[in-house]
Design a protein around this motif. Sequence first.
Motif, PDB file in Angstrom:
ATOM      1  N   ALA A  75       0.810  -1.218   0.000  1.00  0.00           N
ATOM      2  CA  ALA A  75       0.000   0.000   0.000  1.00  0.00           C
ATOM      3  C   ALA A  75       0.841   1.265   0.000  1.00  0.00           C
ATOM      4  CB  ALA A  75      -0.920   0.001   1.216  1.00  0.00           C
ATOM      5  N   HIS A 134      -8.657  -1.978   1.593  1.00  0.00           N
ATOM      6  CA  HIS A 134      -8.472  -2.785   0.397  1.00  0.00           C
ATOM      7  C   HIS A 134      -8.603  -4.257   0.747  1.00  0.00           C
ATOM      8  CE1 HIS A 134      -5.905  -5.103  -2.495  1.00  0.00           C
ATOM      9  NE2 HIS A 134      -6.722  -4.467  -3.323  1.00  0.00           N
ATOM     10  N   SER A 135      -9.324  -5.005  -0.101  1.00  0.00           N
ATOM     11  CA  SER A 135      -9.489  -6.451   0.073  1.00  0.00           C
ATOM     12  C   SER A 135     -10.178  -6.736   1.409  1.00  0.00           C
ATOM     13  CB  SER A 135      -8.123  -7.144  -0.050  1.00  0.00           C
ATOM     14  OG  SER A 135      -8.254  -8.530  -0.184  1.00  0.00           O
ATOM     15  N   ALA A 138     -11.012  -3.737   3.217  1.00  0.00           N
ATOM     16  CA  ALA A 138     -12.248  -3.028   2.897  1.00  0.00           C
ATOM     17  C   ALA A 138     -13.361  -3.431   3.849  1.00  0.00           C
ATOM     18  CB  ALA A 138     -12.650  -3.295   1.447  1.00  0.00           C
ATOM     19  N   ALA A 160     -11.898  -0.667  -1.692  1.00  0.00           N
ATOM     20  CA  ALA A 160     -11.164  -1.035  -2.899  1.00  0.00           C
ATOM     21  C   ALA A 160     -10.974  -2.545  -2.940  1.00  0.00           C
ATOM     22  CB  ALA A 160      -9.802  -0.334  -2.919  1.00  0.00           C
ATOM     23  N   SER A 229     -12.365  -1.319  -7.982  1.00  0.00           N
ATOM     24  CA  SER A 229     -11.523  -2.511  -8.122  1.00  0.00           C
ATOM     25  C   SER A 229     -10.788  -2.413  -9.448  1.00  0.00           C
ATOM     26  CB  SER A 229     -12.350  -3.806  -8.066  1.00  0.00           C
ATOM     27  OG  SER A 229     -13.268  -3.871  -9.138  1.00  0.00           O
ATOM     28  N   HIS A 263      -6.060  -7.450  -8.630  1.00  0.00           N
ATOM     29  CA  HIS A 263      -6.480  -7.239  -7.240  1.00  0.00           C
ATOM     30  C   HIS A 263      -5.604  -6.227  -6.496  1.00  0.00           C
ATOM     31  CE1 HIS A 263      -8.683  -8.031  -3.636  1.00  0.00           C
ATOM     32  NE2 HIS A 263      -7.629  -8.504  -2.991  1.00  0.00           N
ATOM     33  N   ASN A 264      -4.305  -6.310  -6.642  1.00  0.00           N
ATOM     34  CA  ASN A 264      -3.416  -5.436  -5.870  1.00  0.00           C
ATOM     35  C   ASN A 264      -3.026  -4.177  -6.641  1.00  0.00           C
ATOM     36  OD1 ASN A 264      -3.437  -7.082  -3.641  1.00  0.00           O
ATOM     37  ND2 ASN A 264      -1.583  -8.176  -4.207  1.00  0.00           N
ATOM     38  N   LEU A 266      -3.333  -1.212  -5.811  1.00  0.00           N
ATOM     39  CA  LEU A 266      -2.731  -0.173  -4.982  1.00  0.00           C
ATOM     40  C   LEU A 266      -1.218  -0.130  -5.187  1.00  0.00           C
ATOM     41  CD1 LEU A 266      -5.539  -0.395  -3.534  1.00  0.00           C
ATOM     42  CD2 LEU A 266      -4.319   0.180  -1.428  1.00  0.00           C
ATOM     43  N   VAL A 273      -5.461   4.988  -8.329  1.00  0.00           N
ATOM     44  CA  VAL A 273      -6.165   4.815  -7.061  1.00  0.00           C
ATOM     45  C   VAL A 273      -6.169   6.124  -6.281  1.00  0.00           C
ATOM     46  CG1 VAL A 273      -6.172   3.587  -4.863  1.00  0.00           C
ATOM     47  CG2 VAL A 273      -5.623   2.355  -6.964  1.00  0.00           C
TER      48      VAL A 273
END
Length: 288
Positions: A75, A134-135, A138, A160, A229, A263-264, A266, A273
């Motif tokens: 992150a 995130h994930s 979130a 996110a 996403s 998915h990642n 960030l 983002v």
Amino acid sequence: MGVQGEVTQDPGAESRPGTAADALDLPTTPGPPRMQERLTPVRGRVVRSLSVGENLSATAPLVVVLPGLGLTFYARHTAAALAARGLPCAVLDLPGFGSDRPRSTRPDIHALGLTAARWVESQASDRPVVVLGHSTGAQAALTAALALGVRRTRLSLVMAGPTFCPQQRRLTGLALATALAYRDDSPNEFDPAEVWRGRGGIAAILGSGLSDAPEDRIVHLRAPLTLTSGAHDAYAPFDWLDRLARSARNAPSVRTARLGGSHNNLFTHPDEVAGLVALAAQDAAAAG
């Protein structure tokens, strides 16, 4: 409820010479930017956070990041991109896999979210706040926003890559999604030492996330909401974002956005983002 349409491009401003980006010592090659470690007492425990942009305006909205599975490393680029836009950012190391210090809370999405809410109350009581999760973060961020919403109005929530849609709460559905969720990602996004320290707690966070139904809880949210996403994120397909958006019927506004990456994102698409989170910061500043 005001529902805004899908955002498909980076909505944030480009960083310019002479802005905060110059003071952040950002790397020119892939790798985590330098961030300042802070240790904050919260209800008898010490919460470790990684902050960037503390030299920025003390009245600017603060972005508080809850990363997935308690892993902070990936992150950091988004945190730096936010600071470059004039938004100070703190990545919370919850439950505490980022160091050898005693963990500040249990490895459970709700415990993480409640601890994050207490951290916000102690550190940012007089300024607008964006809670960016995130994930599984979130899901924890939703818990935090629900707790914070009782006491504050200048708040917005960004979920996110939110996990887990109903079909992925079973092993077969989760396995199928996992095979595709990281197609644009690489192992370089994770710090092996952090993963090793969290090896037992990661499974506990995952289990608590699989037991959660965010579509039921989000109906109680009364803060502006942004759902996003990566375009190739199999964990958070757009129909799942749409279901969450429709369930958030008490939120004053809802924004959905499909950005680049999987998915990642960030880590892989921090500027996109950050640009979207900057809009959520405007929501927080205007709320109340």
